[in-house]
Design an enzyme around this catalytic site. Structure first.
Site, PDB file in Angstrom:
ATOM      1  N   GLU A   1      70.825 -37.726 -24.269  1.00 48.71           N
ATOM      2  CA  GLU A   1      70.437 -39.160 -23.610  1.00 48.71           C
ATOM      3  C   GLU A   1      69.086 -38.540 -24.596  1.00 48.71           C
ATOM      4  O   GLU A   1      68.567 -37.469 -23.588  1.00 48.71           O
ATOM      5  CB  GLU A   1      70.476 -39.314 -22.089  1.00 48.71           C
ATOM      6  CG  GLU A   1      71.622 -40.471 -21.639  1.00 48.71           C
ATOM      7  CD  GLU A   1      70.941 -40.489 -20.110  1.00 48.71           C
ATOM      8  OE1 GLU A   1      69.881 -40.927 -20.083  1.00 48.71           O
ATOM      9  OE2 GLU A   1      71.656 -41.389 -19.405  1.00 48.71           O
TER      10      GLU A   1
ATOM     11  N   GLU B   1      73.567 -36.206 -13.960  1.00 48.65           N
ATOM     12  CA  GLU B   1      72.097 -36.133 -13.407  1.00 48.65           C
ATOM     13  C   GLU B   1      72.187 -35.890 -12.525  1.00 48.65           C
ATOM     14  O   GLU B   1      71.956 -36.218 -11.347  1.00 48.65           O
ATOM     15  CB  GLU B   1      71.779 -36.830 -13.951  1.00 48.65           C
ATOM     16  CG  GLU B   1      70.771 -37.056 -15.658  1.00 48.65           C
ATOM     17  CD  GLU B   1      69.865 -38.080 -15.684  1.00 48.65           C
ATOM     18  OE1 GLU B   1      69.357 -38.433 -14.550  1.00 48.65           O
ATOM     19  OE2 GLU B   1      69.415 -38.315 -16.836  1.00 48.65           O
TER      20      GLU B   1
END
Length: 1321
Positions: free
Chosen positions: A490, A275
């Site tokens: 995720e 991320e």
């Protein structure tokens, strides 16, 4: 004279010159000595150029860790070998109680996942590993943030220990294999491989990850590895600012090359960066310039955000280019995106634009991989020079650098135009929404929430499964059509308030999380089949509860619960929801799928399996099968187990009926027989709450003795009974041939063996020695009065609490048979000395068997085994001291004198103790003896206390120290309290749950502002009962407030002072107050606190009165002054001096008297003096190091410690007897003024101080900074006083002329600038 006249012109000329030189308008000239040069310095300036590191030594690593401070160590500090996992786990019982969540989409009934679909669980190194400082690891930025930056983490927890996956990874992977989870996506810790971020490789760290990869493969679990999950090596921040400098690209590349080259053969998927969007809502808030250098004055904010993103993208691209073109890697590579779905809030074009901008500033920012390698035009137009420029070469390197798209998609929002419009926002860099200039909210257009909310600690997260499906389609058809396939790397949910639940029963049924997984997975399947999105994998977050970054450990995303005390992991309902979905896509009828492990009730244990809730380490025994046919375990299931290494499409589709509990003709019994040893699953962990099974107490035998078996089964020879539940178990002669602890038989007494009812059991119990645990339980049951239960445990376990010799010794001490006690303790031959003087006659204790001492065949005993380091003479002294006191109590002074001379004195113990004992001969009555000796007599608790003292010197393998379980439990509670940052209650913590105080219950908000003074407030103090508060000011007044009123009503204004009041002190009964005046008046006054009138004025001083304290009798006052004549004196209430210390030139700055009235501590400018307040003798003098000035002193309630404040920003906690520094407190500012510190909170668990920077600083007494509160702007906080009876309240006094009353506040944590997809995981 003539000669003098001739010199006058010359003198006048010189005087004129001198007048010009020294006149008011003249300028002095000072020469610079040769050989010197000058320069200008600015200590606040930030470095402009990187600092090149060349030192990679252990010393350099220690210096980095010194920036962090102390690091916690968990209960496990070495790699643990796994124990066998259960063949079944407790899980939701849909047949009888509550099923798993059903699907809302019947059309999915016959749909399957595509071939090769990858699935598993994920987590990251810092969030689960622990072992923060172990095996050569360097500190990361998150070690600094969690340790050093107050409240950067909401609950002030750290990643020091967390789940200790670093040590328990083998058990964790065995658990994944047992559950049938085929893949795991971990991250590797960069500072564990390169402690400095570059330089030499850490051998221990590499070896660890070698073992991790090997262990995954050994369990058939395929890893997909993340190289960087936000744990940047701290060294790179101190060297050049890390992700704000181009050097990071090369250092990351160097790290990535090493890891990939070593493990590529065993890793299918590489995620270079987790991320990169974290540069927005995490990196840009790092405290550059405060806790590490801000290179080039980049201190965070927008500039930091986009520099971080720029170099992160280039670092990924450089690694990817090397991996594909040079290394020719065998796997696939990408980075994980953080993004969420946005739906326009209305049909307005402006909201549609806001939707696109939300996408652009999150995933579009890093979307050049799938377009032209560049940033979106909206970013360029808005940011201008704030957005770094990509060269054509860099664009080419970025474009196509990902093999697939990885999305961490958690939730959805609606997008709307910001207030004032887009143009006004983008043209104003100070606008609150700049640079995104697009709003988002978790509310649907109709005003209803978009879905069920998660824990308030992650208030951005809502359960929006349909939005997630739309997001998958938008990514692949609208935003980046070139994506070949997409993996959900995720997705997960934080069950609301789970961190506050107290029992496993509350925690394990995580219904919202289970619903989240069911519906998100359903929508992934719909996306594949209906929307034709090529979704090729999904990883649930997280493997178990972990450290959730700025939310700490209070927010829980885990599919397994982690007990942070013993580190056990327990699967939650959501785990079985996920397993059930992947095992069978027919969710409406889950019991028709046979791929799940068999269902097991909480109080049933499979006959061949370990306990159903297992530890992460080899600390659980294998419980035996129940011997009761009515509480039997389920029959063995015929379920086909899945190979965790097999892809879902390759797994067999065969299903068998779920295992059912065997049917019996008998009803489940309501109690257990003595032979039944199985326990409730949830009884294995004390934090799991109360068992649902009722277990009746065993009744004591009517004869009052502890029977180890039923009367019908007793041996023909009578069992020997002993005190405290000790008895020899009847059995074979062979078993009796071994002697118990210290018995005359020279065998080896083992206190039984690891067998129960004939079944051999493990020698350990949750990693503890089974014998030790059992014997402590026997002792504890006896302490509780459950003698029958203790006896039953002795019989069933085969262990004894203690042998007969120990029991006899215990009995002798408690009965006062000192000769026998001495013989049994130390051993003797033929009772040759009889233990000295007897209580009942010369040489005897008046017992029938005492005559046997003269027999030629008397036994030889070896005594009890003493503990290592035990002092035999000290033990003997304690027994003979008790004997002497009991003789004195009986007024048998002759025998007492003989014991003193013939038995105590020859032991050569403390002469002072002997003198004190001999002085007791002068006491006239037994009551006088008890008072003087502080002893409660033979019929009190003195013998029990003595036994407890002696037991500490006896080997614990022979005699367990008294009340051992109670002591261990108290140790646990004290550990909880010491580790609870906000512990502020006098109530003893419950043993049912791990203790943790809520930050919101801590006084951090000013609830009242008192404005009764007209100048600086210098001092304040609550009365002892807390009903009144006195504040003293530079304005010459003291105000007395009634604290029992809501607004602290002012009772009195004591305004008869003629100068500023520097100090006040309440009398012990709070009926009087003494005030001390500063320069000009230099007096002390005593006031009646019932009327507010002056009782006495003491104005003998010629220099200021600085401080005062009341003697415990309330009739005398010690006043400290700068006047050397009366520097330190005791005054009575008539104004007479009753004692003056004249042993030194005393100019006293502050003083304090211990609560028990035995010690007086006085501060001079640079010295600390300690006096015996009974004899007035000086017993200690210390001088702190450095050129300091001492300002204030406080003594702890127990009289053991003094808290000293001094300039140069120092507060020290010292031992009042030795002067040894026990703790230091840092962070506050004190250089020029008198700033006072003190103890406070429940149990004086905190130290609080004012500061010259207008703040209040609060520490735990262990030195850990708890809070820094902005208190009194534009001046000093001079004093802080904690309420003596309400630990949730304190008061502060400042230069702003105000007194503030602080209390707890209940409010949500400030969002800290997190917007849109600003979440933390």
């Amino acid at each position: 004279m003539a000669r003098l006249r001739s010199l006058l012109p010359l003198l006048l000329t010189y005087m004129t010159f001198a007048s010009a030189q020294w006149g008011n308008g003249s300028t002095l000239s000072f020469p610079l000595a040769s050989g010197y040069s000058t320069a200008s310095f600015n200590a606040s300036a930030q470095p402009t150029a990187p600092i090149t590191r060349t030192d990679f030594s252990d010393d350099a690593l220690n210096e980095l860790w010194n920036l962090i401070g102390p690091v916690a160590t968990g209960p496990i500090t070495t790699t643990v070998e796994p124990t066998p996992e259960p063949t079944a786990y407790p899980q939701p019982d849909g047949e009888h109680f509550h099923p798993l969540v059903s699907s809302s989409f019947p059309e999915l009934r016959d749909l399957k996942l595509p071939a090769g679909f990858k699935w598993g669980l994920a987590s990251s190194s810092y969030q689960i590993e622990g072992a923060a400082k172990d095996e050569g690891k360097g500190p990361s930025i998150w070690d600094l943030l969690s340790h050093r930056v107050p409240n950067h983490v909401a609950d002030n927890t750290t990643g020091d220990v967390v789940g200790s996956h670093y040590w328990l990874y083998k058990q964790d992977y065995a658990r994944l294999k047992s559950l049938g989870i085929p893949r795991f996506s971990p991250s590797i810790s960069w500072p564990r491989i390169f402690p400095f971020g570059k330089g030499p490789v850490n051998e221990a760290g590499v070896k660890h990850y070698d073992n991790v990869i090997a262990e995954l493969h050994a369990n058939g679990i395929k890893p997909s590895v993340t190289l960087f999950h936000w744990d940047t090596p701290l060294s790179l921040f101190t060297e050049y600012g890390a992700w704000t400098d181009r050097q990071i690209v090369d250092d990351f590349f160097n790290y990535a090359k090493f890891v990939i080259s070593r493990y590529d053969e065993y890793v299918e998927d590489w995620f270079t960066i987790n991320e990169p969007q974290y540069c927005n809502w995490q990196f840009s808030y790092y405290p550059a310039g405060q806790y590490y250098p801000a290179f080039n004055n980049i201190t965070g904010g927008v500039e930091s955000r986009f520099l971080c993103g720029h170099y992160t993208l280039l670092a990924h691209a450089k690694v990817s280019k090397w991996y594909h073109e040079e290394f020719k890697g065998r796997g696939r590579m990408t980075f994980k995106n953080s993004g969420n779905y946005y739906e326009a809030n209305s049909t307005k074009p402006e909201d549609a634009v806001a939707r696109q901008r939300n996408f652009d500033f999150a995933i579009g920012w890093f979307g050049g991989v799938w377009t032209d390698g560049d940033y979106p035009q909206s970013l360029k137009d808005t940011l201008g020079d704030l957005l770094p420029t990509l060269t054509e070469e860099e664009k080419a390197m970025i474009k196509g650098s990902c093999d697939f798209y990885a999305i961490d998609g958690y939730t959805s929002f609606t997008a709307y135009e910001v207030d004032g419009g887009l143009e006004a926002c983008v043209s104003n860099r100070s606008a609150p929404s700049f640079p995104d200039c697009a709003g988002s909210i978790s509310t649907a257009p109709n005003g209803f929430p978009v879905g069920p909310s998660a824990d308030p600690g992650v208030n951005w997260l809502y359960d929006t499964p349909t939005g997630f499906r739309k997001f998958l389609k938008a990514l692949t058809t609208e935003l980046f059509p070139s994506i070949p396939d997409i993996v959900v790397t995720e997705f997960g949910f934080a069950e609301p308030f789970e961190g506050q639940f107290n029992t496993l029963q509350q925690i394990l049924w995580d219904l919202r999380r289970a619903d989240y997984y069911q519906n998100y997975l359903d929508n992934i399947l719909l996306s594949i089949h209906v929307d034709k999105v090529n979704v090729t994998g999904a990883w649930g977050w997280a493997i178990f509860d972990n450290f959730e970054w700025a939310s700490g450990t209070a927010v829980r995303f885990g599919l397994q619960y982690v007990n942070y005390t013993d580190l056990t992991r327990t699967p939650k309902a959501s785990m079985f929801q996920l397993l059930n979905w992947f095992s069978c896509l027919h969710r409406s009828y889950p019991h028709s799928c046979g791929l799940l492990p068999p269902f097991v009730l909480a109080d049933e244990i499979p006959p061949t399996s370990p306990a159903p809730v297992t530890s992460a380490g080899p600390i659980l025994p294998n419980p035996p099968a129940s011997l009761s046919p009515t509480i039997s375990a389920p029959t063995t299931s015929t379920t086909t187990s899945q190979d965790p290494a097999t892809s879902f499409d390759e797994q067999p589709n065969t299903a068998s009926p779920s295992a059912r509990r065997p049917e019996t003709s008998n009803k489940r019994r309501h109690s257990l027989s003595e032979d039944e040893r199985d326990v409730d699953a949830f009884e294995l962990d004390p934090s799991r709450g109360r068992s649902s099974r009722h277990i009746p107490k065993r009744r004591r035998k009517s004869d009052g003795t502890m029977r180890l078996d039923d009367a019908t089964q007793r041996s023909q020879s009578p069992a020997q009974s002993y005190t405290n539940g000790s008895a020899r178990s009847p059995g074979s002669k062979g078993s009796l041939g071994r002697a118990s602890n210290g018995d005359s038989h020279n065998g080896s007494y083992t206190n039984g063996n690891a067998a129960a009812n004939g079944a051999v059991v493990s020698s350990t119990f949750f990693g503890h020695d089974r014998e030790e645990v059992t014997r402590i339980l026997i002792q504890s049951l006896t302490d509780l009065g459950y003698h029958g239960a203790a006896g039953a445990l002795c019989k069933e376990s085969g262990y004894q609490l203690e042998g007969p010799t120990v029991a006899s010794f215990r009995n002798a001490v408690l009965k006062g048979d000192w000769a026998e006690a001495e013989e049994l303790l130390f051993g003797t031959t033929a009772y040759d000395h009889g233990g000295g003087i007897g209580l009942d006659g010369p040489g005897t204790y008046g017992k029938p068997w005492s005559k046997s001492r003269s027999r030629a065949d008397s036994r030889i005993t070896g005594g009890l085994t003493l503990a290592e380091g035990a002092n035999r003479e000290e033990m003997l002294f304690l027994m003979k001291q008790q004997k002497y006191l009991e003789l004195l109590e009986r007024r048998d002074l002759g025998k007492a004198l003989m014991v003193l001379r013939q038995e105590l004195t020859p032991l050569h113990q403390d002469v002072g103790r002997l003198h004190a004992l001999s002085s007791l001969m002068m006491c006239q009555t037994a009551e006088d003896i008890k008072i003087q000796a502080q002893w409660d007599g033979a019929k009190g608790e003195s013998r029990t206390v003595l036994l407890s003292e002696l037991s500490r010197s006896i080997s614990p393998s022979v005699m367990i120290p008294e009340h051992r379980l109670a002591y261990l439990l108290e140790e646990v509670k004290q550990s909880w309290i010491s580790n609870c940052l906000y512990h502020n209650t006098a109530a003893s913590p419950s043993l049912y749950v791990d203790h943790n105080c809520d930050r919101n219950d801590f006084p951090m908000k000013p609830h009242l502002e008192l404005r009764n003074h007209k100048d600086e407030v210098w001092y304040l103090k609550y009365s002892h009962d807390g009903t009144r508060l006195a504040s003293a000011s530079k304005d010459s007044t003291v105000v007395i407030y009634d604290t029992t009123t809501p607004n602290y009503k002012a009772l009195f204004h004591l305004d008869e002072h003629e100068a500023g009041v520097a100090h006040v002190a309440w009398s012990p009964d709070d009926s009087k107050l003494v005030t001390c005046c500063a320069q000009q008046e230099c007096s002390a006054r005593i006031w009646d606190m019932k009327t507010g009138r002056i009782i006495l004025t003491i104005n003998d001083f010629t220099y200021p009165c600085t401080t005062a304290a009341w003697a415990p009798d309330g009739a005398h006052i010690v006043i400290g002054s700068q006047d050397t004549k009366y520097g330190l004196c005791i005054w009575d209430l008539a104004g007479n001096i009753t004692h003056k210390w004249v042993d030194d030139t005393l100019r006293v700055h502050d003083l304090a008297i211990s609560p028990d009235g035995t010690r007086l501590v006085a501060l001079l400018e640079k010295r600390i003096l300690v006096y015996d307040f009974v004899t007035f003798e000086k017993i200690g003098e210390w001088q702190p190091e450095g050129n300091i000035k001492l300002t204030s002193v406080s003594i702890s309630a127990d009289g053991r410690y003094v808290l000293i404040s001094m300039n140069e920003n120092r507060i020290e906690l010292r031992d009042i007897e030795t002067g040894e520094i026990r703790e230091r407190y840092a962070g506050h500012t004190q250089r020029q003024y008198i700033i006072r510190s003190g103890f406070g909170g429940a149990g004086e668990g905190f130290v609080v101080s004012g500061s010259e920077d207008s703040r209040i600083y609060i520490w735990r007494t262990n030195g850990q900074l708890v809070e820094t509160l902005d208190a009194h702007p534009d001046g000093c906080v001079n004093a802080v006083a904690w309420h003596p009876t309400d630990p949730r309240v304190f008061a502060s006094a400042g230069d702003d002329m105000k007194v503030r009353i602080w209390r707890p506040t209940i409010s949500q944590r400030e969002e800290r600038g997190l917007r849109d997809n600003g979440f933390s995981r």
